[in-house]
Design a protein around this motif. Structure first.
Motif, PDB file in Angstrom:
ATOM      1  N   VAL A 255      -3.868  -4.566  -1.329  1.00  0.00           N
ATOM      2  CA  VAL A 255      -5.177  -5.039  -1.109  1.00  0.00           C
ATOM      3  C   VAL A 255      -6.041  -5.449  -2.332  1.00  0.00           C
ATOM      4  O   VAL A 255      -6.239  -6.340  -2.264  1.00  0.00           O
ATOM      5  CB  VAL A 255      -5.888  -4.194   0.176  1.00  0.00           C
ATOM      6  N   TYR A 256      -6.486  -4.418  -3.037  1.00  0.00           N
ATOM      7  CA  TYR A 256      -7.227  -4.535  -4.331  1.00  0.00           C
ATOM      8  C   TYR A 256      -6.492  -4.355  -5.500  1.00  0.00           C
ATOM      9  O   TYR A 256      -7.061  -4.144  -6.426  1.00  0.00           O
ATOM     10  CB  TYR A 256      -8.331  -3.632  -3.873  1.00  0.00           C
ATOM     11  N   GLY A 257      -5.155  -4.158  -5.226  1.00  0.00           N
ATOM     12  CA  GLY A 257      -4.522  -4.235  -6.622  1.00  0.00           C
ATOM     13  C   GLY A 257      -3.881  -2.645  -7.196  1.00  0.00           C
ATOM     14  O   GLY A 257      -3.150  -2.582  -8.181  1.00  0.00           O
ATOM     15  N   ASN A 258      -4.436  -1.719  -6.595  1.00  0.00           N
ATOM     16  CA  ASN A 258      -3.952  -0.602  -6.982  1.00  0.00           C
ATOM     17  C   ASN A 258      -2.822   0.016  -6.744  1.00  0.00           C
ATOM     18  O   ASN A 258      -1.871   0.625  -7.558  1.00  0.00           O
ATOM     19  CB  ASN A 258      -5.118   0.673  -6.618  1.00  0.00           C
ATOM     20  N   THR A 259      -2.277  -0.539  -5.669  1.00  0.00           N
ATOM     21  CA  THR A 259      -0.822  -0.260  -5.229  1.00  0.00           C
ATOM     22  C   THR A 259       0.355  -0.928  -6.168  1.00  0.00           C
ATOM     23  O   THR A 259       1.103  -0.557  -6.746  1.00  0.00           O
ATOM     24  CB  THR A 259      -0.392  -0.391  -3.830  1.00  0.00           C
ATOM     25  N   LYS A 260      -0.351  -2.298  -6.447  1.00  0.00           N
ATOM     26  CA  LYS A 260       0.502  -3.127  -7.386  1.00  0.00           C
ATOM     27  C   LYS A 260       0.587  -2.389  -8.613  1.00  0.00           C
ATOM     28  O   LYS A 260       1.848  -2.442  -9.324  1.00  0.00           O
ATOM     29  CB  LYS A 260      -0.148  -4.361  -7.339  1.00  0.00           C
ATOM     30  N   SER A 305       3.551   0.856   0.413  1.00  0.00           N
ATOM     31  CA  SER A 305       2.645   0.273   1.340  1.00  0.00           C
ATOM     32  C   SER A 305       1.109   0.922   1.374  1.00  0.00           C
ATOM     33  O   SER A 305       0.949   1.942   1.265  1.00  0.00           O
ATOM     34  CB  SER A 305       2.998   0.414   2.726  1.00  0.00           C
ATOM     35  N   THR A 306       0.175  -0.034   1.481  1.00  0.00           N
ATOM     36  CA  THR A 306      -1.428   0.427   1.832  1.00  0.00           C
ATOM     37  C   THR A 306      -1.045   0.804   3.159  1.00  0.00           C
ATOM     38  O   THR A 306      -0.698   0.336   4.084  1.00  0.00           O
ATOM     39  CB  THR A 306      -2.196  -0.924   1.661  1.00  0.00           C
ATOM     40  N   THR A 307      -2.113   1.963   3.234  1.00  0.00           N
ATOM     41  CA  THR A 307      -2.249   2.198   4.777  1.00  0.00           C
ATOM     42  C   THR A 307      -3.110   1.578   5.295  1.00  0.00           C
ATOM     43  O   THR A 307      -4.073   1.029   4.633  1.00  0.00           O
ATOM     44  CB  THR A 307      -2.852   3.700   4.700  1.00  0.00           C
ATOM     45  N   TYR A 308      -2.863   0.989   6.694  1.00  0.00           N
ATOM     46  CA  TYR A 308      -3.618  -0.010   7.418  1.00  0.00           C
ATOM     47  C   TYR A 308      -3.781   0.446   8.750  1.00  0.00           C
ATOM     48  O   TYR A 308      -2.861   0.586   9.428  1.00  0.00           O
ATOM     49  CB  TYR A 308      -2.945  -1.253   7.287  1.00  0.00           C
ATOM     50  N   ASN A 309      -4.938   0.782   9.361  1.00  0.00           N
ATOM     51  CA  ASN A 309      -5.122   1.091  10.655  1.00  0.00           C
ATOM     52  C   ASN A 309      -4.231   2.439  11.106  1.00  0.00           C
ATOM     53  O   ASN A 309      -3.458   2.453  11.883  1.00  0.00           O
ATOM     54  CB  ASN A 309      -4.769   0.155  11.757  1.00  0.00           C
ATOM     55  N   ALA A 310      -4.400   3.278  10.041  1.00  0.00           N
ATOM     56  CA  ALA A 310      -3.677   4.678  10.082  1.00  0.00           C
ATOM     57  C   ALA A 310      -2.251   4.383  10.210  1.00  0.00           C
ATOM     58  O   ALA A 310      -1.389   5.401  10.660  1.00  0.00           O
ATOM     59  CB  ALA A 310      -4.273   5.390  11.523  1.00  0.00           C
ATOM     60  N   GLY A 311      -1.606   3.482   9.651  1.00  0.00           N
ATOM     61  CA  GLY A 311      -0.188   3.100   9.611  1.00  0.00           C
ATOM     62  C   GLY A 311       0.200   2.417   8.388  1.00  0.00           C
ATOM     63  O   GLY A 311      -0.189   2.508   7.483  1.00  0.00           O
ATOM     64  N   VAL A 312       0.938   1.395   8.772  1.00  0.00           N
ATOM     65  CA  VAL A 312       1.738   0.534   7.644  1.00  0.00           C
ATOM     66  C   VAL A 312       1.002  -0.919   7.853  1.00  0.00           C
ATOM     67  O   VAL A 312       0.649  -1.379   8.693  1.00  0.00           O
ATOM     68  CB  VAL A 312       3.158   0.261   8.031  1.00  0.00           C
ATOM     69  N   GLY A 339      -3.877   5.063   0.272  1.00  0.00           N
ATOM     70  CA  GLY A 339      -5.006   5.354   1.288  1.00  0.00           C
ATOM     71  C   GLY A 339      -6.261   5.641   0.642  1.00  0.00           C
ATOM     72  O   GLY A 339      -6.238   6.700  -0.099  1.00  0.00           O
ATOM     73  N   ALA A 340      -7.379   4.862   1.143  1.00  0.00           N
ATOM     74  CA  ALA A 340      -8.699   5.525   0.704  1.00  0.00           C
ATOM     75  C   ALA A 340      -8.912   7.008   0.858  1.00  0.00           C
ATOM     76  O   ALA A 340      -9.603   7.570   0.068  1.00  0.00           O
ATOM     77  CB  ALA A 340      -9.620   4.535   1.070  1.00  0.00           C
ATOM     78  N   TRP A 341      -8.799   7.461   2.249  1.00  0.00           N
ATOM     79  CA  TRP A 341      -9.210   8.893   2.502  1.00  0.00           C
ATOM     80  C   TRP A 341      -8.011   9.466   3.307  1.00  0.00           C
ATOM     81  O   TRP A 341      -7.881  10.858   3.089  1.00  0.00           O
ATOM     82  CB  TRP A 341     -10.302   8.662   3.545  1.00  0.00           C
ATOM     83  N   ILE A 370      -6.674   5.746  -3.365  1.00  0.00           N
ATOM     84  CA  ILE A 370      -7.416   4.652  -4.068  1.00  0.00           C
ATOM     85  C   ILE A 370      -6.625   4.081  -5.386  1.00  0.00           C
ATOM     86  O   ILE A 370      -6.002   3.313  -5.668  1.00  0.00           O
ATOM     87  CB  ILE A 370      -8.733   4.998  -4.001  1.00  0.00           C
ATOM     88  N   ALA A 371      -6.758   5.074  -6.114  1.00  0.00           N
ATOM     89  CA  ALA A 371      -6.315   4.509  -7.668  1.00  0.00           C
ATOM     90  C   ALA A 371      -5.350   5.756  -8.243  1.00  0.00           C
ATOM     91  O   ALA A 371      -5.441   6.863  -7.795  1.00  0.00           O
ATOM     92  CB  ALA A 371      -7.511   4.508  -8.630  1.00  0.00           C
ATOM     93  N   MET A 372      -4.290   5.293  -9.058  1.00  0.00           N
ATOM     94  CA  MET A 372      -3.232   6.054  -9.637  1.00  0.00           C
ATOM     95  C   MET A 372      -3.962   7.092 -10.442  1.00  0.00           C
ATOM     96  O   MET A 372      -4.767   6.764 -11.498  1.00  0.00           O
ATOM     97  CB  MET A 372      -2.202   5.175 -10.391  1.00  0.00           C
ATOM     98  N   THR A 373      -3.465   8.357 -10.336  1.00  0.00           N
ATOM     99  CA  THR A 373      -3.728   9.350 -11.317  1.00  0.00           C
ATOM    100  C   THR A 373      -2.767   9.717 -12.181  1.00  0.00           C
ATOM    101  O   THR A 373      -1.654   9.366 -11.990  1.00  0.00           O
ATOM    102  CB  THR A 373      -4.586  10.618 -10.340  1.00  0.00           C
ATOM    103  N   ASP A 374      -2.981  10.712 -13.002  1.00  0.00           N
ATOM    104  CA  ASP A 374      -2.107  11.331 -14.094  1.00  0.00           C
ATOM    105  C   ASP A 374      -0.860  11.984 -12.990  1.00  0.00           C
ATOM    106  O   ASP A 374       0.179  11.959 -13.300  1.00  0.00           O
ATOM    107  CB  ASP A 374      -2.536  12.229 -14.924  1.00  0.00           C
TER     108      ASP A 374
END
Length: 388
Positions: A255-260, A305-312, A339-341, A370-374
């Motif tokens: 959605v916002y590029g973080n999964t990409k 996949s981004t989490t969307y509506n608690a799913g896919v 997923g954000a939360w 949200i964003a990729m970490t180490d």
């Protein structure tokens, strides 16, 4: 186009079509193939799509030197091959229609009363039936559900030609240069249209055992007249759901590029570890059926996949459903979720695939908030090590 001295091409090219069967993008158009066998008796092999009747009938007249056809052989009743049967009978009222029993039922459904009573014109053929034309003989091969239930193939014994209905077909008109080669659009065509029916294709291969095939005349795409075993092997691989090429496909939604970014990082790690082939597809932007094609071509698939509506995410759900509809199997699948939360996509994707046969799930599952970490990079390293 002349297939041989006795077999002539009378098909047409379609360039106004945007979507084949209302769903498949065809930027290079489509060919609707038809053939004529000229012997003591003349057989026309299938009709063409609506809007091309006059062109087709004109080509038949030219190919036959003005002689009247004795038979119209209907291998497949789908409307891009049967739309002009009524026009054919109006021009050649003495011709017989040769088709399977179910094809005649469909023919009545398509034309209704407009075609009249054709009982006297019917020649119903079943598996193993033959039709004598003179020096040429057609042997009929039932090919149920490749990809409609009424389908017949026919094998011409004198010149060893297989008339294969939609099998061995591909997207693209014949007057457009094909820079990618047969396999690319034939693969997308196969897994888009025929892919569900692998077992039926395998059954037809059993019936073809012992037959020497020198040419394959499909209802779409070019006539195959060299390296026939290569094309047969493609279909053996595809219809058995075997891995065609070693490689890893990463199919993602973002959605916002973080999964990409995570997907790009995984691809970088895989390449560094020596992966033979890494293919990355964006399910929201790339042709979904090209994505399906890639998933069946290679042996390993990463779903991100981004989490969307608690799913896919919706396009991921659609992609997985398309794979399931085509009996996706004999592969390794890995998961990445974001997923954000409360990331929940991994569990949902695995559940969507629970009915798939012979699937190995990677033990490493990547979960991003949200964003990729180490820590996520370390997970991607572990996943790459498992996949390579």
């Amino acid at each position: 186009m002349k297939i041989s001295d006795s077999i002539r091409y009378v098909g047409v090219n379609e360039h106004q079509l945007d979507l084949f069967e209302g769903i498949f993008d065809v930027p290079n158009g489509m060919a609707y193939n038809s053939y004529v066998i000229v012997d003591e008796k003349i057989a026309v092999m299938d009709s063409v799509g609506e809007g091309f009747g006059e062109e087709w009938l004109s080509k038949i007249q030219e190919a036959t030197g003005g002689r009247k056809p004795d038979y119209l052989v209907v291998h497949h009743m789908e409307m891009d091959h049967s739309a002009n049967i009524q026009k054919f009978l109006e021009v050649y009222p003495d011709a017989k229609i040769v088709a399977s029993k179910m094809a005649f039922v469909m023919l009545k459904s398509l034309f209704g009363n407009a075609i009249g009573d054709i009982t006297a014109k019917q020649i119903v053929v079943a598996d193993g039936a033959t039709l004598e034309l003179g020096t040429h003989q057609l042997q009929f091969i039932a090919a149920s559900n490749v990809h409609w239930p009424e389908v017949m193939f026919s094998y011409e014994t004198a010149e060893k030609v297989l008339f294969s209905a939609d099998a061995f077909g591909k997207f693209g008109a014949l007057d457009v240069e094909d820079s990618e080669g047969w396999a690319c659009e034939a693969r997308r065509y196969y897994f888009g249209i025929v892919g569900k029916f692998g077992a039926n294709v395998q059954n037809v291969f059993k019936k073809l055992e012992g037959k020497s095939i020198e040419k394959i005349c499909s209802l779409h795409g070019p006539v195959l007249d060299a390296d026939i075993e290569k094309y047969l092997n493609y279909y053996r691989t595809w219809s058995s759901y075997s891995v065609e090429s070693e490689g890893i496909v990463i199919a993602y939604t973002s959605v916002y590029g973080n999964t990409k970014k995570a997907v790009e990082k995984l691809a970088e790690i895989l390449n560094a570890k020596g992966a033979k082939k890494v293919v990355v597809v964006d399910l929201a932007r790339d042709d979904i059926y090209e994505c399906v094609e890639e998933a069946f071509r290679y042996g390993k698939l990463v779903l991100a996949s981004t989490t969307y509506n608690a799913g896919v995410f919706p396009t991921m759900r659609e992609f997985i459903e398309l794979l399931n509809e085509r009996n996706y199997q004999n592969r390794t699948i890995a998961f990445i979720e974001n997923g954000a939360w409360a990331p929940a996509a991994n569990k949902a994707m695995e559940k969507l695939l629970e009915g798939a046969k012979s699937i190995t799930f990677a033990s490493t599952k990547v979960s991003i908030k949200i964003a990729m970490t180490d820590a996520n990079v370390a997970q991607l390293e572990a996943l790459a090590a498992e996949l390579v």
